[in-house]
Design a protein around this motif. Structure first.
Motif, PDB file in Angstrom:
ATOM      1  N   PHE A 187       6.149 -57.831 -23.077  1.00 32.20           N
ATOM      2  CA  PHE A 187       4.691 -58.287 -23.259  1.00 32.20           C
ATOM      3  C   PHE A 187       3.772 -57.538 -22.459  1.00 32.20           C
ATOM      4  O   PHE A 187       3.994 -57.245 -21.345  1.00 32.20           O
ATOM      5  CB  PHE A 187       4.715 -59.602 -23.144  1.00 32.20           C
ATOM      6  N   PRO A 188       2.680 -57.628 -23.315  1.00 32.60           N
ATOM      7  CA  PRO A 188       1.539 -56.924 -22.026  1.00 32.60           C
ATOM      8  C   PRO A 188       1.263 -57.757 -20.988  1.00 32.60           C
ATOM      9  O   PRO A 188       1.091 -59.188 -21.113  1.00 32.60           O
ATOM     10  CB  PRO A 188       0.358 -56.666 -23.068  1.00 32.60           C
ATOM     11  N   ILE A 189       1.132 -57.231 -19.582  1.00 32.20           N
ATOM     12  CA  ILE A 189       0.705 -57.901 -18.530  1.00 32.20           C
ATOM     13  C   ILE A 189      -0.538 -57.488 -18.199  1.00 32.20           C
ATOM     14  O   ILE A 189      -0.811 -56.352 -17.734  1.00 32.20           O
ATOM     15  CB  ILE A 189       1.960 -57.767 -17.426  1.00 32.20           C
ATOM     16  N   VAL A 190      -1.228 -58.654 -17.891  1.00 37.38           N
ATOM     17  CA  VAL A 190      -2.852 -58.290 -17.406  1.00 37.38           C
ATOM     18  C   VAL A 190      -3.204 -58.994 -16.210  1.00 37.38           C
ATOM     19  O   VAL A 190      -2.836 -60.048 -16.163  1.00 37.38           O
ATOM     20  CB  VAL A 190      -3.869 -58.722 -18.442  1.00 37.38           C
ATOM     21  N   PHE A 191      -3.659 -58.214 -15.406  1.00 34.95           N
ATOM     22  CA  PHE A 191      -4.210 -58.910 -13.908  1.00 34.95           C
ATOM     23  C   PHE A 191      -5.563 -59.255 -13.938  1.00 34.95           C
ATOM     24  O   PHE A 191      -6.376 -58.130 -14.348  1.00 34.95           O
ATOM     25  CB  PHE A 191      -4.143 -57.812 -12.796  1.00 34.95           C
ATOM     26  N   ALA A 192      -6.032 -60.436 -13.893  1.00 33.34           N
ATOM     27  CA  ALA A 192      -7.106 -61.019 -14.338  1.00 33.34           C
ATOM     28  C   ALA A 192      -8.247 -60.814 -13.193  1.00 33.34           C
ATOM     29  O   ALA A 192      -7.748 -60.579 -11.748  1.00 33.34           O
ATOM     30  CB  ALA A 192      -7.362 -62.535 -14.513  1.00 33.34           C
ATOM     31  N   PHE A 193      -9.442 -60.349 -13.404  1.00 40.91           N
ATOM     32  CA  PHE A 193     -10.506 -60.109 -12.327  1.00 40.91           C
ATOM     33  C   PHE A 193     -11.738 -60.694 -12.765  1.00 40.91           C
ATOM     34  O   PHE A 193     -12.123 -61.076 -14.013  1.00 40.91           O
ATOM     35  CB  PHE A 193     -10.611 -58.798 -12.069  1.00 40.91           C
ATOM     36  N   ASP A 194     -12.808 -60.872 -11.908  1.00 40.77           N
ATOM     37  CA  ASP A 194     -13.700 -61.605 -12.173  1.00 40.77           C
ATOM     38  C   ASP A 194     -14.641 -60.965 -13.144  1.00 40.77           C
ATOM     39  O   ASP A 194     -14.718 -59.669 -13.283  1.00 40.77           O
ATOM     40  CB  ASP A 194     -14.991 -61.623 -10.626  1.00 40.77           C
ATOM     41  N   PHE A 195     -15.142 -61.785 -14.108  1.00 43.56           N
ATOM     42  CA  PHE A 195     -15.982 -61.275 -15.234  1.00 43.56           C
ATOM     43  C   PHE A 195     -15.257 -60.848 -16.451  1.00 43.56           C
ATOM     44  O   PHE A 195     -15.892 -59.944 -17.299  1.00 43.56           O
ATOM     45  CB  PHE A 195     -17.313 -60.390 -14.737  1.00 43.56           C
ATOM     46  N   MET A 196     -13.889 -60.641 -16.505  1.00 46.23           N
ATOM     47  CA  MET A 196     -13.064 -60.055 -17.256  1.00 46.23           C
ATOM     48  C   MET A 196     -13.164 -60.885 -18.522  1.00 46.23           C
ATOM     49  O   MET A 196     -13.543 -61.927 -18.686  1.00 46.23           O
ATOM     50  CB  MET A 196     -11.439 -60.246 -16.733  1.00 46.23           C
ATOM     51  N   LYS A 197     -13.401 -60.235 -19.661  1.00 45.60           N
ATOM     52  CA  LYS A 197     -13.406 -60.838 -21.062  1.00 45.60           C
ATOM     53  C   LYS A 197     -12.513 -60.199 -21.705  1.00 45.60           C
ATOM     54  O   LYS A 197     -12.319 -59.052 -22.191  1.00 45.60           O
ATOM     55  CB  LYS A 197     -15.078 -60.249 -21.674  1.00 45.60           C
ATOM     56  N   LEU A 198     -11.876 -61.151 -22.374  1.00 46.99           N
ATOM     57  CA  LEU A 198     -10.415 -60.642 -23.207  1.00 46.99           C
ATOM     58  C   LEU A 198     -10.758 -61.012 -24.647  1.00 46.99           C
ATOM     59  O   LEU A 198     -11.227 -62.248 -24.670  1.00 46.99           O
ATOM     60  CB  LEU A 198      -9.141 -61.208 -22.591  1.00 46.99           C
ATOM     61  N   THR A 199     -10.123 -60.301 -25.684  1.00 43.16           N
ATOM     62  CA  THR A 199     -10.108 -60.640 -27.058  1.00 43.16           C
ATOM     63  C   THR A 199      -8.936 -60.371 -27.424  1.00 43.16           C
ATOM     64  O   THR A 199      -8.214 -59.457 -26.763  1.00 43.16           O
ATOM     65  CB  THR A 199     -11.198 -59.917 -27.711  1.00 43.16           C
ATOM     66  N   PRO A 200      -8.400 -60.966 -28.569  1.00 44.50           N
ATOM     67  CA  PRO A 200      -7.191 -60.378 -29.109  1.00 44.50           C
ATOM     68  C   PRO A 200      -6.943 -58.958 -29.531  1.00 44.50           C
ATOM     69  O   PRO A 200      -5.794 -58.298 -29.409  1.00 44.50           O
ATOM     70  CB  PRO A 200      -7.090 -61.071 -30.603  1.00 44.50           C
ATOM     71  N   LYS A 201      -8.124 -58.054 -29.449  1.00 43.25           N
ATOM     72  CA  LYS A 201      -8.075 -56.793 -29.844  1.00 43.25           C
ATOM     73  C   LYS A 201      -7.925 -55.831 -28.449  1.00 43.25           C
ATOM     74  O   LYS A 201      -7.397 -54.950 -28.593  1.00 43.25           O
ATOM     75  CB  LYS A 201      -9.374 -56.468 -30.706  1.00 43.25           C
ATOM     76  N   ASN A 202      -8.447 -56.613 -27.371  1.00 40.58           N
ATOM     77  CA  ASN A 202      -8.493 -55.552 -26.025  1.00 40.58           C
ATOM     78  C   ASN A 202      -7.375 -55.941 -25.213  1.00 40.58           C
ATOM     79  O   ASN A 202      -7.272 -55.252 -24.155  1.00 40.58           O
ATOM     80  CB  ASN A 202      -9.946 -55.648 -25.575  1.00 40.58           C
ATOM     81  N   ILE A 203      -6.482 -56.973 -25.462  1.00 40.73           N
ATOM     82  CA  ILE A 203      -5.684 -57.427 -24.579  1.00 40.73           C
ATOM     83  C   ILE A 203      -4.458 -56.408 -24.169  1.00 40.73           C
ATOM     84  O   ILE A 203      -3.999 -56.313 -22.955  1.00 40.73           O
ATOM     85  CB  ILE A 203      -4.707 -58.660 -25.163  1.00 40.73           C
ATOM     86  N   PHE A 204      -4.256 -55.560 -25.185  1.00 36.48           N
ATOM     87  CA  PHE A 204      -3.330 -54.457 -24.744  1.00 36.48           C
ATOM     88  C   PHE A 204      -3.997 -53.315 -24.032  1.00 36.48           C
ATOM     89  O   PHE A 204      -3.468 -52.702 -23.010  1.00 36.48           O
ATOM     90  CB  PHE A 204      -2.568 -53.907 -26.192  1.00 36.48           C
ATOM     91  N   THR A 205      -5.277 -53.022 -24.275  1.00 36.19           N
ATOM     92  CA  THR A 205      -5.958 -52.063 -23.463  1.00 36.19           C
ATOM     93  C   THR A 205      -6.162 -52.956 -21.941  1.00 36.19           C
ATOM     94  O   THR A 205      -6.116 -51.904 -20.935  1.00 36.19           O
ATOM     95  CB  THR A 205      -7.368 -51.909 -24.014  1.00 36.19           C
ATOM     96  N   ALA A 206      -6.437 -53.787 -21.626  1.00 36.93           N
ATOM     97  CA  ALA A 206      -6.504 -54.332 -20.392  1.00 36.93           C
ATOM     98  C   ALA A 206      -5.320 -54.312 -19.758  1.00 36.93           C
ATOM     99  O   ALA A 206      -5.239 -54.151 -18.550  1.00 36.93           O
ATOM    100  CB  ALA A 206      -6.881 -55.855 -20.636  1.00 36.93           C
ATOM    101  N   SER A 207      -4.208 -54.558 -20.277  1.00 34.65           N
ATOM    102  CA  SER A 207      -2.795 -54.313 -19.653  1.00 34.65           C
ATOM    103  C   SER A 207      -2.662 -52.956 -19.131  1.00 34.65           C
ATOM    104  O   SER A 207      -1.595 -52.689 -18.256  1.00 34.65           O
ATOM    105  CB  SER A 207      -1.761 -54.841 -20.416  1.00 34.65           C
ATOM    106  N   LYS A 208      -3.469 -51.942 -19.647  1.00 35.77           N
ATOM    107  CA  LYS A 208      -3.287 -50.573 -19.080  1.00 35.77           C
ATOM    108  C   LYS A 208      -4.386 -50.145 -18.012  1.00 35.77           C
ATOM    109  O   LYS A 208      -4.073 -49.177 -17.589  1.00 35.77           O
ATOM    110  CB  LYS A 208      -3.385 -49.538 -20.128  1.00 35.77           C
ATOM    111  N   LEU A 209      -5.091 -51.270 -17.617  1.00 38.07           N
ATOM    112  CA  LEU A 209      -5.902 -51.054 -16.341  1.00 38.07           C
ATOM    113  C   LEU A 209      -5.491 -51.146 -15.217  1.00 38.07           C
ATOM    114  O   LEU A 209      -6.292 -50.852 -14.106  1.00 38.07           O
ATOM    115  CB  LEU A 209      -7.362 -51.953 -16.672  1.00 38.07           C
TER     116      LEU A 209
END
Length: 248
Positions: A187-209
């Protein structure tokens, strides 16, 4: 004025604090509608669920007591923009939480400590990265956001996805046999950081950051500069250690 009060889901002691604080700032008193986590523990069902569904589309909200401090809860929502959303709060790994939130679309889980610090996590009643991912595996989460990293280690924790999916994140299926890893477990794994905004459409992109975030938060911790003291393992070997509130 003219703003509808928010529905605030929290444990009893939070509402006690807000009630007392409203004596200093009366604006707080009518700014929220309280929904106590205790009233969301099955088989209870709060009358406010009808309001949550009619105004926010939340069709279900379940609270699960977890191991941290008194009145700590994880929650599972159905009907969010992500679908089913599970949030751990601060806690040790909870199989009950994983089972209630099975097939969640998004799991937000604390990962205060990096792997190799299991004793510290146990002592402070938090989770390591691997333990959080283990909950995600058992929950069959479609995506996971890791958060609540220790301020003592101001960096993105190391993450070897192959190692996690093939070894560390294997969990007991309940029959005494650990589950095995295959491509469907990933599953995509995202590391949260301050002011992060996640949507169903950008969750996969966020996991690549993650590689970029590592450049923003380099490993500059110097354990040698920290005051020396007993290790977590030494503290855990003391009988009755969890009766010492100064440690928690």
């Amino acid at each position: 004025r003219g703003v509808d009060p928010i529905i605030l889901i929290a444990p009893t002691n939070m509402f006690q604090f807000l009630s007392e604080y409203s004596n200093a700032d009366p604006r707080i008193k009518d700014s929220y509608i309280s929904l106590d986590c205790q009233d969301l523990v099955p088989p209870k069902k709060s009358p406010l669920m009808d309001k949550l569904e009619s105004e926010l589309g939340i069709t279900s909200c379940v609270a699960i007591p977890v191991a941290h401090c008194r009145n700590s809860f994880a929650v599972v929502f159905d009907g969010t923009a992500f679908g089913r959303l599970a949030y751990s709060g601060d806690c040790r790994p909870s199989y009950r939480f994983a089972d209630v939130g099975v097939d969640t679309d998004l799991l937000i889980h604390e990962a205060t400590f990096e792997d190799g610090m299991e004793d510290e996590a146990t002592l402070k009643r938090h989770c390591t990265v691997g333990e959080a991912l283990g909950v995600g595996r058992r929950m069959k989460a479609k995506a996971i956001v890791l958060t609540h990293f220790s301020q003592r280690y101001p960096r993105i924790p190391p993450l070897n996805e192959e190692e996690y999916f093939d070894n560390v994140s294997r969990v007991d299926t309940g029959a005494g046999n650990p589950s095995t890893s295959d491509s469907s477990d990933r599953f995509p794994i995202v590391f949260a950081f301050d002011f992060m905004k996640l949507t169903p459409k950008n969750i996969f992109t966020a996991s690549k950051l993650t590689p970029a975030l590592r450049l923003l938060y380099p490993d500059e911790s110097e354990d040698s500069c920290l005051p020396e003291g007993p290790t977590a393992k030494e503290i855990l070997n003391v009988p009755g250690v969890f009766a010492n509130t100064e440690l928690l």
